[in-house]
Design an enzyme around this catalytic site. Structure first.
Site, PDB file in Angstrom:
ATOM      1  N   HIS A 164     -13.583  -0.087   0.392  1.00  0.00           N
ATOM      2  CA  HIS A 164     -13.296   1.320   0.047  1.00  0.00           C
ATOM      3  C   HIS A 164     -12.045   1.518  -0.794  1.00  0.00           C
ATOM      4  CE1 HIS A 164     -10.225   2.447   3.259  1.00  0.00           C
ATOM      5  NE2 HIS A 164     -10.654   1.285   3.722  1.00  0.00           N
ATOM      6  N   CYS A 214       4.351   9.441  12.758  1.00  0.00           N
ATOM      7  CA  CYS A 214       4.694  10.424  13.776  1.00  0.00           C
ATOM      8  C   CYS A 214       4.788   9.720  15.116  1.00  0.00           C
ATOM      9  CB  CYS A 214       3.643  11.529  13.821  1.00  0.00           C
ATOM     10  SG  CYS A 214       4.200  12.893  14.828  1.00  0.00           S
ATOM     11  N   SER A 260     -11.181  -5.211   1.069  1.00  0.00           N
ATOM     12  CA  SER A 260     -11.831  -4.052   1.682  1.00  0.00           C
ATOM     13  C   SER A 260     -12.560  -3.219   0.620  1.00  0.00           C
ATOM     14  CB  SER A 260     -10.754  -3.193   2.361  1.00  0.00           C
ATOM     15  OG  SER A 260     -11.323  -2.035   2.906  1.00  0.00           O
ATOM     16  N   ASN A 298       0.801  -1.220   0.000  1.00  0.00           N
ATOM     17  CA  ASN A 298       0.000   0.000   0.000  1.00  0.00           C
ATOM     18  C   ASN A 298       0.836   1.274   0.000  1.00  0.00           C
ATOM     19  OD1 ASN A 298       0.385  -1.314   2.656  1.00  0.00           O
ATOM     20  ND2 ASN A 298      -0.380   0.615   3.446  1.00  0.00           N
TER      21      ASN A 298
HETATM   22  N1  PLP Z   1      -4.256  -3.989   4.118  1.00  0.00           N
HETATM   23  C1  PLP Z   1      -3.795  -3.055   3.280  1.00  0.00           C
HETATM   24  C2  PLP Z   1      -2.691  -3.400   2.334  1.00  0.00           C
HETATM   25  C3  PLP Z   1      -4.351  -1.773   3.283  1.00  0.00           C
HETATM   26  O1  PLP Z   1      -3.877  -0.838   2.450  1.00  0.00           O
HETATM   27  C4  PLP Z   1      -5.403  -1.486   4.181  1.00  0.00           C
HETATM   28  C5  PLP Z   1      -5.978  -0.119   4.260  1.00  0.00           C
HETATM   29  O2  PLP Z   1      -5.285   0.849   4.360  1.00  0.00           O
HETATM   30  C6  PLP Z   1      -5.857  -2.510   5.025  1.00  0.00           C
HETATM   31  C7  PLP Z   1      -5.265  -3.744   4.960  1.00  0.00           C
HETATM   32  C8  PLP Z   1      -6.974  -2.280   6.000  1.00  0.00           C
HETATM   33  O3  PLP Z   1      -8.216  -2.149   5.351  1.00  0.00           O
HETATM   34  P1  PLP Z   1      -9.481  -1.543   6.106  1.00  0.00           P
HETATM   35  O4  PLP Z   1      -9.423  -0.065   5.914  1.00  0.00           O
HETATM   36  O5  PLP Z   1     -10.670  -2.167   5.455  1.00  0.00           O
HETATM   37  O6  PLP Z   1      -9.368  -1.963   7.532  1.00  0.00           O
END
Ligand code: PLP
Length: 382
Positions: free
Chosen positions: A201, A327, A199, A151
């Site tokens: 969103h 941070c 997820s 991410n």
């Molecule tokens: N795993 C990864 C790689 C993510 O980017 C995120 C969200 O930032 C998550 C897990 C967590 O997802 P959720 O926002 O549905 O808890």
């Protein structure tokens, strides 16, 4: 102009998904556990969504479970794999999302399991030779938890190889596919895994809804206790509109995937080449990885007094991007991912992440703003 380049953090909802959800919220408000008509309608909406999600990853409908987020899904799987499946060793990487890393900390301290973090190179690529070595070294009951796409810097893991190693040594495999879903085709029959988490969103669906896939051969018990929802796997009245919205968004994303990926690559490549033309000593984190997500551009800027305030100044210029820092007690430090790839701490990394709604004009606008924000490094073309 206001530019949103933080789509790895969350994406704007597709308008048709929002519309679909409003209809469900206002018209199909029954409790899916009720046996009357209103309840049955809500139940049928959930089951239709389950079918869409299952088909999207080539699972069977009985293998898909809805949760409040990918975070909850991941907590569920990792905790219950230890308790129910006798896992005593988890192999992961230092570049995973905190929902994996913090859960592993907890499991290590409370359940005394062994946690091994694989080595990561400067491109964020995980050492899968090391994974094989570890898996072959003992027949301890193990699980490997690795993400599909990172991410923060976008590096993609060779999931097919992880699958092959896991199968060969009878190790369970959990894949955090949050950033990859909707941008690549995932087939859990072809690339086998015991668990996958997603997820809503991150692919233009609603926030606060996620799911996990659990293969029929690795059944865990519920993590959240209460009612009999989700066939006794996850208690709590279902988020009917969220579930339907997530499924609808995934369907749209997959239907348009080829065009979307092409568009994202065009934006990303234009952004990175324009930045290199205009600003000296720009580096792209993970640029030389074998595979990258098409929508993430993690840019490392050379040291300067103005670089420190970059996120703030970008925001003032109308640009939303994400800082690659954490941070801790008021002191900015590189995030755990940047530390893992040995990003020099005197440089400043910013993650820009794109979606199908972004345009080349926005990319050009942001490049111009960045030139103004780090003037000492701007290349003079005169
Ligand atoms: N795993 C990864 C790689 C993510 O980017 C995120 C969200 O930032 C998550 C897990 C967590 O997802 P959720 O926002 O549905 O808890």
């Amino acid at each position: 102009m206001r530019v949103y380049f933080d789509n790895a953090s969350t994406t704007p909802i597709y308008p048709e998904v929002a519309q679909h959800m409003v209809e469900i919220l206002t018209e199909n408000y029954g409790n899916p556990s009720s046996i009357h008509g209103h309840g049955r309608k809500a139940r049928s909406i959930i089951e239709a969504a389950r079918k869409i999600i299952a088909k999207a990853i080539n699972a069977s409908v009985g293998e898909v479970f809805f949760t409040s987020s990918a975070t909850e899904a991941t907590n569920t799987i990792l905790h219950r794999a230890v308790v129910d499946l006798g896992i005593t060793r988890i192999i992961s990487s230092p570049t995973e999302h905190h929902c994996v890393l913090h859960t592993l900390d907890r499991l290590e301290s409370e359940f005394n399991i062994e946690v091994i973090y694989l080595t990561t190179d400067d491109q964020g690529q995980i050492d899968l030779d090391q994974l094989e070595e570890i898996c072959s070294s003992s027949n301890q009951k193990s699980l490997v938890s690795l993400m599909y796409g990172n991410n923060e810097i976008g590096t993609i893991t060779d999931i097919a190889r992880v699958n092959a190693i896991a199968e060969k040594y009878n190790v369970l495999f959990h894949c955090d596919a949050v950033q990859a879903l909707g941008k690549t085709s995932i087939d859990v029959q072809k690339t086998k895994m015991n668990f996958l988490t997603g997820s809503g969103h991150k692919f233009h669906g609603p926030k606060g809804i996620g799911f996990f896939y659990m293969a029929n051969n690795s059944i865990i018990k519920p993590f959240i206790l209460g009612g009999a929802q989700e066939r006794n796997m996850r208690a709590g009245t279902e988020n009917v509109a969220g579930i339907a919205g997530m499924a609808h968004a995934l369907q749209i994303s997959l239907d348009k995937m080829e065009n979307t990926v092409e568009h994202l690559l065009q934006l990303r490549n234009h952004f990175e080449s324009r930045l290199k033309e205009e600003i000296a000593d720009i580096k792209v984190n993970g640029e030389n990885a074998l595979y990258r997500l098409p929508n993430v551009s993690s840019i490392s800027f050379p040291p300067s007094s103005t670089a420190e305030m970059m996120i703030f100044n970008l925001d003032l210029a109308g640009v939303s991007a994400s800082s690659g820092s954490a941070c801790s007690s008021g002191i900015e430090q590189d995030s755990h991912v940047l530390v893992a790839i040995k990003h020099p701490s005197d440089r400043k990394s910013i993650r820009f992440s794109f979606s199908v709604f972004n345009t080349l004009e926005e990319v050009d606008y942001v490049v111009e703003k960045l030139k103004q924000i780090v003037p000492v490094h701007t290349i003079d073309h005169a």
